[in-house]
Design an enzyme around this catalytic site. Structure first.
Site, mmCIF file in Angstrom:
data_model
loop_
_atom_site.group_PDB
_atom_site.id
_atom_site.type_symbol
_atom_site.label_atom_id
_atom_site.label_comp_id
_atom_site.label_asym_id
_atom_site.label_seq_id
_atom_site.Cartn_x
_atom_site.Cartn_y
_atom_site.Cartn_z
ATOM 1 N N HIS A 62 0.795 -1.230 0.000
ATOM 2 C CA HIS A 62 0.000 0.000 0.000
ATOM 3 C C HIS A 62 0.825 1.276 0.000
ATOM 4 O O HIS A 62 0.244 2.358 0.115
ATOM 5 C CB HIS A 62 -0.919 0.049 1.224
ATOM 6 C CG HIS A 62 -2.007 -0.962 1.205
ATOM 7 N ND1 HIS A 62 -3.256 -0.712 0.694
ATOM 8 C CD2 HIS A 62 -2.032 -2.239 1.623
ATOM 9 C CE1 HIS A 62 -4.010 -1.788 0.816
ATOM 10 N NE2 HIS A 62 -3.285 -2.736 1.373
ATOM 11 N N LYS A 109 -8.326 14.185 4.783
ATOM 12 C CA LYS A 109 -7.473 12.986 4.764
ATOM 13 C C LYS A 109 -6.471 13.141 5.902
ATOM 14 O O LYS A 109 -6.423 14.199 6.541
ATOM 15 C CB LYS A 109 -6.738 12.841 3.435
ATOM 16 C CG LYS A 109 -6.045 14.146 2.953
ATOM 17 C CD LYS A 109 -5.350 13.978 1.616
ATOM 18 C CE LYS A 109 -6.257 14.083 0.416
ATOM 19 N NZ LYS A 109 -6.269 12.935 -0.433
ATOM 20 N N ARG A 110 -5.654 12.095 6.153
ATOM 21 C CA ARG A 110 -4.608 12.261 7.161
ATOM 22 C C ARG A 110 -3.723 13.450 6.789
ATOM 23 O O ARG A 110 -3.532 13.759 5.620
ATOM 24 C CB ARG A 110 -3.759 10.980 7.238
ATOM 25 C CG ARG A 110 -4.452 9.828 7.921
ATOM 26 C CD ARG A 110 -4.755 10.147 9.370
ATOM 27 N NE ARG A 110 -3.564 10.085 10.164
ATOM 28 C CZ ARG A 110 -3.348 9.210 11.159
ATOM 29 N NH1 ARG A 110 -4.284 8.331 11.475
ATOM 30 N NH2 ARG A 110 -2.241 9.227 11.849
ATOM 31 N N LYS A 144 0.981 14.731 1.312
ATOM 32 C CA LYS A 144 -0.377 15.043 0.841
ATOM 33 C C LYS A 144 -0.548 16.549 0.624
ATOM 34 O O LYS A 144 -1.516 16.987 0.032
ATOM 35 C CB LYS A 144 -1.406 14.512 1.830
ATOM 36 C CG LYS A 144 -1.397 12.972 1.947
ATOM 37 C CD LYS A 144 -2.441 12.482 2.917
ATOM 38 C CE LYS A 144 -2.319 11.008 3.248
ATOM 39 N NZ LYS A 144 -2.992 10.127 2.291
ATOM 40 N N THR A 199 -8.308 6.982 -1.833
ATOM 41 C CA THR A 199 -9.668 6.455 -2.010
ATOM 42 C C THR A 199 -10.680 7.588 -1.774
ATOM 43 O O THR A 199 -11.786 7.540 -2.314
ATOM 44 C CB THR A 199 -9.954 5.295 -1.039
ATOM 45 O OG1 THR A 199 -9.407 5.629 0.244
ATOM 46 C CG2 THR A 199 -9.338 4.006 -1.525
ATOM 47 N N LYS A 207 -14.397 8.791 -3.545
ATOM 48 C CA LYS A 207 -15.647 9.132 -2.842
ATOM 49 C C LYS A 207 -16.152 10.505 -3.284
ATOM 50 O O LYS A 207 -17.350 10.710 -3.484
ATOM 51 C CB LYS A 207 -15.429 9.110 -1.324
ATOM 52 C CG LYS A 207 -15.043 7.726 -0.810
ATOM 53 C CD LYS A 207 -14.524 7.764 0.633
ATOM 54 C CE LYS A 207 -13.761 6.490 0.954
ATOM 55 N NZ LYS A 207 -12.983 6.584 2.204
HETATM 56 O O1 9GP Z 1 -1.283 5.751 1.338
HETATM 57 C C1 9GP Z 1 -2.054 4.672 0.893
HETATM 58 C C2 9GP Z 1 -3.236 5.195 0.096
HETATM 59 O O2 9GP Z 1 -2.789 5.881 -1.024
HETATM 60 C C3 9GP Z 1 -4.116 4.038 -0.305
HETATM 61 O O3 9GP Z 1 -5.272 4.511 -0.933
HETATM 62 C C4 9GP Z 1 -4.481 3.213 0.914
HETATM 63 C C5 9GP Z 1 -5.288 1.994 0.562
HETATM 64 O O4 9GP Z 1 -4.635 1.230 -0.392
HETATM 65 O O5 9GP Z 1 -3.328 2.759 1.586
HETATM 66 C C6 9GP Z 1 -2.516 3.824 2.058
HETATM 67 N N1 9GP Z 1 -1.391 3.240 2.749
HETATM 68 C C7 9GP Z 1 -1.346 3.136 4.079
HETATM 69 O O6 9GP Z 1 -2.220 3.532 4.799
HETATM 70 C C8 9GP Z 1 -0.142 2.491 4.695
HETATM 71 O O7 9GP Z 1 0.647 1.835 3.836
#
Ligand code: 9GP
Length: 839
Positions: free
Chosen positions: A374, A565-566, A571, A673, A677
């Protein structure tokens, strides 16, 4: 089990069962019954929370019938099952989602209205299980929804953290963390299953012994043992009878008291073991994309993985399946490297506890696991020091050495003795101290490895996992993320749902590709009018929330420009705030400036130990304070930070956005994601060519997407030629003014030191290249403002965004996992009443 009447309406002709019936009268009766018998209250004494609980139990009763049937059918058919292993499941509130998936939202709303209660208020009472940090955990939740909706037998395995992600307060502009006591008032959705508890060992040593056949095997003599207690939550699919299980594990001490210590009069010593054991699942680590190397975290990972695998073995034994068929019974997905220790644990269980030989055990293991990566961020790649690893998991380290030795032999066989390559591929990092590399363990132990968006999968193969790609290219694939339209459109945006359904029927909720059919209405003035009206009502709703939670009054007719988002440097929330300052300065310099009024909305949590991210929150709030009270600015610009971003708080946000900010430095966001949304709810995106933005832009059309900024190649090239952020600052008067204001204390009551770390970072290093992307971003925002003034054009773009988001349903993503990785088929569940045709 006697299946009671399910579909009966309150015709008076048939009597519905109180625990399964879905007619309004039955729901009311069942609700009052639960209020009395479960909550022990009657209406005169009941609180809103009591009512919420009574309703939750009423809904749970209706789930149970499906849940028990689903389990019975899976057992009967010995169905191949997906086991999704994830340290995080960010489920969000269950009640609303279950009402949607059961198809009883309207009946329940009517029942509550007739009882003089407001369903919305009751929904708001649910404490959400915040058992995740952000994207990764929420993805797991969307995937469980799709798996159940597609009738795929699934077990989600994770940790039942007593305290989930912290609650965020904003005090004087700073983030303050508060413990998330989500279990305080009880959790009506879970059922404990202590009868399926398992023991998990830690520490100690190993020794060789001879088994009954006189062959040497290894025995692990642990230093401590912890009990894992499973807590099950039903996960109902959308308008199907499938209710899968999310099984979360809680740690307990095998014995609550150490009686020896107790008898010696050491009461506190006696409960010590209980306390330390239970600490294991106390709290979720609140770091998004940085690992901390903490012992407790490794303990958590091993704990839930061992519980999960032992549970799968128990299921196999119960179904009388030979262990040689483990990989045929279970397709186990590793959600990032957090559960990667599963590779060594399955080997240990097969070798040591079930006395299998290495080769068959290894073949089963590799055929069992799939690994999803991820992130490419180096700080997120987990590695554990050998010292820690060997003290906690001595047997696993032996197994990992053996896996590594055999793997590197194969590498030598294929590539010869290229020591550089061998060092890079090894499961043990020996560069600077010695560490176990969890991503390497996951790669070697899995038959498939996937990234989460096309660009991310490509970069994985070209950079982070290049050596593995060269060694076994056939293992690599891409599965672009998706989100569930049930929560993110139907539940969050009921008005839009009704409009779409009134035009094209409701098939799109299960088959999001179908939403494309609204394209024909994109230029229809009547449809556009309704579309605009809904967006406006959703914005009024958020304006009320903002006023209530922050005291800031915003204009619902302004452009709602949202970044939620975080908080993370990559970001680039601080790039967004530089735009806010630029707009502010433009208005100040020309008070009559006719600009498109904007409301900039931010929300998100920063990891508690991530100082720069916390400083970015402080900066957003400091700029907000100056901008919002400046009379020259008026309603033309507002900046608001909505505290405590979580699933519940996010649901009204996406439907209210005009503009979605997806502005990460190219190559850094694996997928994203939130971008999906927003676009599904008709927001236009301003974004870089990063993560899934690229695929969203391809789907909605370049003309319906605001693109700016460096590409991944540009970022790499600029870094190579020597990036000098200060030059952009010196050569751009607008940028210089904005940075100088931050540095001079303009937003911090004259305090020049407050934002100095951030300013210095931007001017000297700027690791995420804000300075280089500033002007293209500002220019692009100018285009956004222009386009927003052309109402018809904007509405058409907005409708087309929603219409073309079919690909980004998690149903599509899950179908791809099923076909490419898991090789599983749907197992439809019928209720007995349906089977006999008497329902
Ligand atoms: O940072 C990614 C994010 O871009 C992605 O949409 C999400 C789900 O695949 O994973 C995030 N990664 C993490 O939270 C840690 O690796």
């Amino acid at each position: 089990i006697q299946e009671p009447q399910l579909q009966g309406q309150d015709t008076g002709m048939q009597c519905e069962d109180d625990r399964t019936g879905i007619g309004v009268e039955t729901l009311k009766r069942a609700f009052l019954d639960n209020l009395f018998y479960v909550q022990g209250k009657f209406p005169a004494l009941a609180t809103k929370h009591d009512y919420y609980m009574a309703l939750a139990y009423t809904v749970r009763d209706r789930l149970l019938q499906r849940w028990v049937n689903t389990a019975a059918i899976y057992t009967q058919e010995g169905s191949r099952t997906v086991a999704y292993l994830s340290a995080e499941f960010l489920m969000g509130p269950h009640l609303g989602n279950n009402l949607i998936n059961l198809g009883i939202y309207n009946q329940v709303q009517q029942a509550m209205t007739e009882l003089k209660l407001d369903l919305k208020e009751l929904l708001a009472k649910e404490e959400e299980p915040g058992l995740g940090n952000g994207g990764l955990g929420r993805l797991a939740a969307c995937y469980l929804d799709s798996l159940a909706s597609l009738e795929i037998p699934t077990l989600g395995y994770g940790i039942r953290y007593e305290f989930g992600i912290f609650d965020q307060l904003i005090r004087n502009g700073w983030q303050v963390e508060k413990t998330d006591k989500w279990l305080r008032y009880g959790n009506p959705w879970e059922i404990a299953r202590p009868e399926w508890a398992v023991s998990v060992k830690f520490g100690g040593r190993t020794e060789a012994h001879k088994n009954a056949q006189g062959r040497y095997r290894v025995r692990w003599i642990p230093h401590k043992v912890v009990l894992g207690i499973p807590y099950d939550t039903p996960i109902l699919g959308y308008k199907v009878n499938t209710a899968n299980t999310l099984r979360l594990w809680k740690a307990e001490a095998p014995e609550s008291f150490d009686f020896e210590a107790f008898n010696r009069g050491n009461y506190y010593g006696a409960v010590d073991q209980k306390v330390t054991s239970e600490n294991l699942t106390k709290v979720l680590y609140p770091n998004d994309e940085t690992y901390e190397g903490k012992q407790l975290r490794l303990e958590q990972q091993y704990f839930f993985v061992s519980c999960a695998l032992q549970d799968m073995l128990r299921i196999m034994l119960r179904q009388k399946l030979p262990l040689e068929q483990f990989h045929e019974k279970f397709a186990v997905q590793l959600n990032d490297t957090h559960p990667a220790i599963a590779v060594a644990e399955l080997m240990r269980l097969l070798l040591d506890e079930h006395e299998m030989d290495w080769e068959p055990a290894w073949e089963i293991t590799q055929k069992t696991f799939g690994y999803t990566n991820h992130t490419l961020l180096p700080e997120a790649l987990e590695k554990w020091s050998l010292k820690l690893f060997s003290s906690l998991l001595p047997r696993h380290l032996e197994i990992i050495y053996e896996i590594n030795w055999r793997f590197l032999e194969q590498v030598r066989h294929k590539f010869g003795t290229d020591e550089g390559r061998i060092g890079r591929l090894s499961l043990i990092d020996e560069n600077d101290g010695k560490f176990v590399r969890m991503a390497h363990l996951a790669c070697v132990g899995s038959h498939k490895i996937n990234g989460v968006a096309a660009l991310h999968s490509e970069l994985l193969q070209k950079t982070t996992l290049l050596d593995f790609y060269e060694f076994f290219p056939e293992k690599f694939t891409n599965i672009t993320n998706g989100v569930t339209p049930r929560r993110w459109i139907v539940l969050s945006n009921p008005k839009l749902t009704n409009l779409i359904t009134s035009c094209i029927g409701d098939n799109w909720i299960k088959h999001l590709e179908d939403v494309q059919r609204i394209e024909t209405y994109a230029e229809d003035p009547g449809f556009q009018q309704e579309w605009q009206q809904i967006k406006r009502e959703n914005k009024v709703n958020v304006a009320e929330i903002l006023l209530d939670r922050t005291g800031v009054k915003v204009d619902p007719d302004s452009l709602f420009d949202i970044q939620v988002k975080r908080i993370h440097q990559y970001k680039r929330q601080h790039l967004n705030i530089l735009h806010a300052i630029t707009l502010y300065n433009q208005i100040k310099q020309n008070p009559n400036l006719d600009i498109t009024p904007r409301t900039l909305i931010f929300a998100g949590k920063a990891a508690p130990g991530y100082y720069i991210a916390k400083l970015i929150i402080k900066l957003i709030n400091s700029v907000a304070e100056v901008v919002n009270k400046d009379r020259d600015i008026g309603d033309r610009l507002k900046v608001v930070f909505l505290p405590d971003y979580n699933v519940k708080n996010s649901q009204p946000i996406y439907p209210a956005a005009d503009l979605s900010e997806q502005i990460s430095t190219a190559g850094k966001e694996a997928s994203g994601t939130g971008n999906m949304k927003f676009a599904m709810n008709g927001a236009l995106t301003i974004g870089t060519l990063d993560g899934a933005n690229i695929e969203i832009r391809n789907a909605v059309g370049a003309e319906n997407f605001f693109l700016f900024g460096l590409t991944t190649e540009d970022v790499g090239a600029l870094r190579l030629t020597g990036y000098r952020p200060r030059e952009y600052y010196e050569q751009n008067p607008q940028l210089k003014q904005a940075i100088d204001q931050i540095a001079s204390g303009y937003f911090s009551h004259g305090d020049r030191s407050l934002f100095k770390p951030l300013v210095d970072l931007l001017l000297d290093k700027d690791p995420f290249m804000l300075m280089a992307d500033y002007q293209p971003y500002i220019d692009c925002q100018q285009q956004v403002s222009q386009t927003y003034r052309d109402r018809d054009r904007w509405l058409q773009m907005s409708i087309l965004n929603t219409a073309r988001m079919g690909k980004f349903s998690s149903d599509r993503a899950i179908r791809e996992y099923c076909q490419q990785i898991w090789k599983v088929q749907p197992v439809p569940v019928q209720l007995a009443a349906e089977k006999t045709g008497d329902g």
